[in-house]
Design an enzyme around this catalytic site. Structure first.
Site, PDB file in Angstrom:
ATOM      1  N   HIS B  38      -1.644  -2.906   2.560  1.00 51.94           N
ATOM      2  CA  HIS B  38      -0.742  -1.771   2.800  1.00 51.94           C
ATOM      3  C   HIS B  38       0.721  -2.164   2.583  1.00 51.94           C
ATOM      4  CE1 HIS B  38      -4.371   0.020   4.481  1.00 51.94           C
ATOM      5  NE2 HIS B  38      -3.771   1.188   4.351  1.00 51.94           N
ATOM      6  N   HIS B  39       1.027  -3.367   2.969  1.00 55.54           N
ATOM      7  CA  HIS B  39       2.386  -3.885   2.785  1.00 55.54           C
ATOM      8  C   HIS B  39       2.729  -3.926   1.295  1.00 55.54           C
ATOM      9  CE1 HIS B  39       5.556  -7.114   2.923  1.00 55.54           C
ATOM     10  NE2 HIS B  39       5.944  -6.331   3.910  1.00 55.54           N
TER      11      HIS B  39
END
Lengths: 314, 190
Positions: B38-39
């Protein structure tokens, strides 16, 4: 010069025969087996508590469904000899050793056992460099595994292991008293702080959970005390009646909160609460709380003189 | 409880038809994606797989290689709330229709579910064997440089069980339980 007949100030060490005879290979094999069993089989006291919780939920509810899946998972993990939970967590070893025992050799054997257990899939690759993000791939690195050595005057080595997942570790907390929301530096303040932790943890640390509580100490020793409480059997009674009362009230109130298994709503939010207390400095009053998920992986062994497993502890 | 069978990819209509409390069983493709994935997506990196209509599984499985093939040894959900800052963006930019995890997510994600037509599916936390049993194949892996638990694993599942706890109509079981338990515990204060 001591008066004749007076007991010596320090008891002389009793050197155990195991110091000379324990082989690294046997010790390592015992530790791999301890890790395998801890990762794949819940101790009996926890299984009993999960079963009892299932009986308390309304048939057809989400909570009953969650506990049914949990029970099936416990059986599957044991049958397949595979991890109960994919997050095999922090590797916490509590080791009691006789005077004169080589703790450095034990540390090396523990690292080798952790590497072997990781290669076999009993442990996930769970050791990440906090600066670079690199995964060591074998669960060994600064602080991993985490060993707590204590000397004792028994002739044998005792090893207890907890695998504590990150989801439940994340919802632990340290409170300081007094606090306007919870109260002063008394049992009331302590109880309200613990119940706030239960409220905040909902859903995230896989419930129903078990709390370890350390009252007092400092920020390190208080939390260490809280974690060590989790080595107690779920159905034991705290020898201190004040702490025993606190433990019972916390469980009773948490289970009236309606949070329930996995935070789905329901009758069982906590399977247990275990509290200990340490002295503090006058300026500080910490309440350190560690949350353990239902997948409460704890096991232990007494080692035989040759390094083999003499006895399982849970 | 009647079980609703779902097959991937999910259409927007199917995602929007699901309601809090529904029990579902998913057959098809799941991609694991947790913190590091997600980062990266948030920082604009293109996903190595097509996520349109797909389901992201918040999971860091235990994988071992046996005879040159990846075998899944354990694969339960991880806590989803850590992806709260990013999840709505993944819905908007990559067209996912489902998120599987545990513990539920917050208001940004709930709004994303409403706006983009997505649903939050709760697997049972800690039940890594019940989940792994329904993973019949591991078909690939991307972003292995993130380390095995953080990589994108291509899982094929059959009848993977979940409960809908956040839907596209603004319903959230987590919000309900939080509000009720806050009230109950306030009344029980020492």
């Amino acid at each position: 010069m001591e008066a004749a007949g007076a007991a010596p100030l320090v008891e002389p060490p009793r050197r155990s025969t195991m110091l000379a005879t324990m082989s690294d290979a046997a010790l390592q094999a015992s530790l791999v087996e301890l890790i395998r069993r801890t990762s794949t089989q819940l101790p009996d006291d926890v299984v009993r508590a999960v079963r009892a919780a299932r009986g308390a939920e309304a048939a057809g509810s989400n909570a009953a469904y969650a506990l049914e899946v949990i029970e099936r998972n416990i059986g599957l993990a044991c049958d397949k000899s595979q991890p109960l939970c994919q997050d095999t967590g922090s590797i916490l070893l509590y080791v009691n050793t006789p005077v004169g025992y080589d703790q450095i050799a034990f540390h090396h054997a523990a690292e080798a056992a952790v590497r072997a257990a990781t290669a076999r899939g009993y442990l996930r690759q769970n050791s990440v460099d906090s600066i670079t993000g690199a995964n060591s791939g074998d669960n060994v690195g600064p602080g991993c595994p985490d060993l707590h050595f204590h000397q004792w005057r028994q002739p044998h080595v005792e090893v207890k292991l907890m695998l504590k997942g990150g989801g439940c570790e994340n919802v632990g907390a340290t409170y300081t008293l007094p606090n306007p929301s919870f109260g002063g530096r008394d049992l009331k303040g302590v109880e309200n702080a613990i119940l706030d932790c239960v409220l905040q943890a909902q859903g995230q640390g896989c419930g129903p959970g078990i709390l370890g509580v350390g009252i007092g100490g400092d920020r390190v020793t208080g939390m260490a005390c809280a974690k060590a409480q989790l080595l107690r059997l779920l159905d034991d009674a705290n020898p201190d009646p004040v702490l025993a009362g606190l433990e019972q009230r916390v469980v009773a109130k948490a289970n009236q909160s309606g949070i329930g298994p996995m935070g789905f709503g329901g009758a069982t939010t906590l399977l247990g609460c275990k509290a200990g207390a340490l002295n503090r400095v006058p300026a500080s009053f910490f309440v350190s709380i560690t949350y353990m998920c239902w997948a409460f992986r704890r096991q232990g062994v007494d080692l035989a003189a040759d390094g083999g497993i003499a006895r399982w502890l849970y | 409880m009647a079980v609703i069978p779902l097959t991937t990819p999910l259409t927007e209509d199917i995602a929007r038809s699901l309601t809090v409390g529904d029990t579902v069983e998913i057959t098809g493709r799941l991609y694991t994606g947790r913190d590091a994935v997600h980062h990266r997506l948030h920082h604009g990196e293109r996903p190595p797989v097509d996520l349109r209509g797909g389901i992201i599984y918040h999971c860091g499985p235990v994988m071992v290689q046996e005879g040159g093939r990846w075998v899944c040894k354990a694969a339960g959900p991880t806590t989803s709330t850590r992806e709260e800052p990013y999840q709505w963006e993944v819905m908007r930019d990559h067209g996912i229709r489902g998120v599987i995890g545990k513990g539920g997510m917050g208001p940004k994600t709930l709004e994303g579910c409403q706006q983009y037509g997505c649903v939050y599916l709760h697997a049972i936390g800690g039940a890594a064997q019940v989940c792994a049993e329904r993973i019949t194949r591991v078909d690939g892996v991307d972003w292995m440089d993130l380390g095995s638990p953080e990589a994108i694993w291509h899982l094929w599942v059959e009848r993977f069980p979940c409960i809908v706890t956040m839907d596209s109509r603004g319903g959230s079981l987590h919000r309900q339980v939080r509000a009720a338990s806050e009230q109950a515990l306030a009344a029980l204060k020492a």
